[in-house]
Design an enzyme around this catalytic site. Sequence first.
Site, PDB file in Angstrom:
ATOM      1  N   TYR A  54     107.622  -7.602 -18.533  1.00  0.00           N
ATOM      2  CA  TYR A  54     108.842  -7.306 -18.629  1.00  0.00           C
ATOM      3  C   TYR A  54     109.829  -8.365 -18.933  1.00  0.00           C
ATOM      4  CZ  TYR A  54     107.092  -3.742 -15.144  1.00  0.00           C
ATOM      5  OH  TYR A  54     106.264  -2.752 -14.660  1.00  0.00           O
ATOM      6  N   GLN A 177      98.999   2.533 -10.158  1.00  0.00           N
ATOM      7  CA  GLN A 177     100.262   2.522 -10.216  1.00  0.00           C
ATOM      8  C   GLN A 177     100.848   3.418 -11.368  1.00  0.00           C
ATOM      9  OE1 GLN A 177     104.271  -0.302 -11.338  1.00  0.00           O
ATOM     10  NE2 GLN A 177     102.696  -0.983  -9.689  1.00  0.00           N
ATOM     11  N   TRP A 205     105.675   4.581 -10.071  1.00  0.00           N
ATOM     12  CA  TRP A 205     106.789   4.302 -10.756  1.00  0.00           C
ATOM     13  C   TRP A 205     107.642   5.285 -11.138  1.00  0.00           C
ATOM     14  CZ3 TRP A 205     107.302   5.137 -15.922  1.00  0.00           C
ATOM     15  CH2 TRP A 205     106.318   5.029 -16.852  1.00  0.00           C
ATOM     16  N   SER A 206     109.057   5.155 -11.307  1.00  0.00           N
ATOM     17  CA  SER A 206     110.072   6.263 -11.901  1.00  0.00           C
ATOM     18  C   SER A 206     109.898   7.658 -10.864  1.00  0.00           C
ATOM     19  CB  SER A 206     109.624   6.748 -13.206  1.00  0.00           C
ATOM     20  OG  SER A 206     110.804   7.404 -13.860  1.00  0.00           O
ATOM     21  N   PRO A 207     109.861   7.418  -9.596  1.00  0.00           N
ATOM     22  CA  PRO A 207     110.062   8.558  -8.715  1.00  0.00           C
ATOM     23  C   PRO A 207     111.518   9.491  -9.225  1.00  0.00           C
ATOM     24  CG  PRO A 207     110.570   6.598  -7.473  1.00  0.00           C
ATOM     25  CD  PRO A 207     110.193   6.322  -8.767  1.00  0.00           C
ATOM     26  N   LYS A 216     122.951  13.157 -12.400  1.00  0.00           N
ATOM     27  CA  LYS A 216     124.166  12.457 -12.998  1.00  0.00           C
ATOM     28  C   LYS A 216     124.205  13.099 -14.672  1.00  0.00           C
ATOM     29  CE  LYS A 216     122.214   8.036 -13.938  1.00  0.00           C
ATOM     30  NZ  LYS A 216     122.152   6.464 -13.669  1.00  0.00           N
ATOM     31  N   GLN A 291     122.857   0.738  -5.320  1.00  0.00           N
ATOM     32  CA  GLN A 291     121.685   1.868  -5.341  1.00  0.00           C
ATOM     33  C   GLN A 291     120.613   1.703  -4.818  1.00  0.00           C
ATOM     34  OE1 GLN A 291     121.373   0.856 -10.013  1.00  0.00           O
ATOM     35  NE2 GLN A 291     122.482   2.887 -10.332  1.00  0.00           N
TER      36      GLN A 291
END
Length: 336
Positions: A54, A177, A205-207, A216, A291
Amino acid sequence: MRYRHLGRSGLKVTEITYGNWLTHGSQVEADVANACVRAALDGGITSFDTADTYANTKAEEVLGEALAGERRESLEIFTKVYFPTGPKGANDTGLSRKHIMESINGSLRRLKTDYVDLYQAHRYDYATPLEETMRAFADVVRAGKALYIGVSEWTAPQLREGAALAKDLGFGLISSQPQYSMLWRVIEDEVVPTSRELGISQIVWSPIAQGVLTGKYRPGQSAPEGSRATDTSGGQQMIKGWMRDEVLERVQQLKAIADELGLTMAQLAVAWVLANDNVAAALVGASRPEQVADNIKASGVELDADVLARIDAALGDVVERDPARTYDVSPKHRLT
């Protein structure tokens, strides 16, 4: 904040886990990253997920700085190895013994810790014999540099073979994961049943589907300024598969369900993945502290069968369910 056991192990993790992919060291400044981590800690999150790749190792550095001074025994820190790091030389990638041994030392240095609670194979490495990889992980555990081993985006057969080798070598695979959300359910038919059998649980990840499930993004309208869909450094590429009007129209139908439950759409999305009993934790990231605070409120929310059925009806055929998609995400050759 609720805790769940990670796989068939004694380790407990917070069911909302903070992840810093696509944010720390790239999208947000260090002071904002620190504020997000503080919001996570203040909200009861003790589990933190990162990876050496990352922001080309910068994300680990930022997380290490943000957690400095916290009681180490009260934290669960996860990182990963596989993707290219550094100058991206021939051995700066993959799951070879050389790369794993060098990578764990680099991760520990950047995270300012003597060990990580969970060390994960970020993808399956087709260029390295699986036995070599698992022997290296066994040695990392024996050296006390990682307490547990997990994987990310492995198929059901890969999980089965890896778990068998791990058992023979004296340790266990306890986690997987994968990407998982209301819109992306490719793990349900094969990975989840195999994981249940093997004593492996999911850290998903990315739920919120890269932010699409917040509602949005509106069909026929430009993406909001500053949103992930406008981020040309990486976020835009990741989200583009969901930026179709037929998907966005279906997602807007979830708002009425969230409103009835007194939830935001993001909270509904996180609660939905946690309704799967094989999910130990939902990874949430943030570019603003508020957030984090919002997502934390999904902990403990329980959705009944009627709500789950209404969500299925609202999303209809835009949901991706093909289990072969898990195989697709691991590179079939070594990256440089």
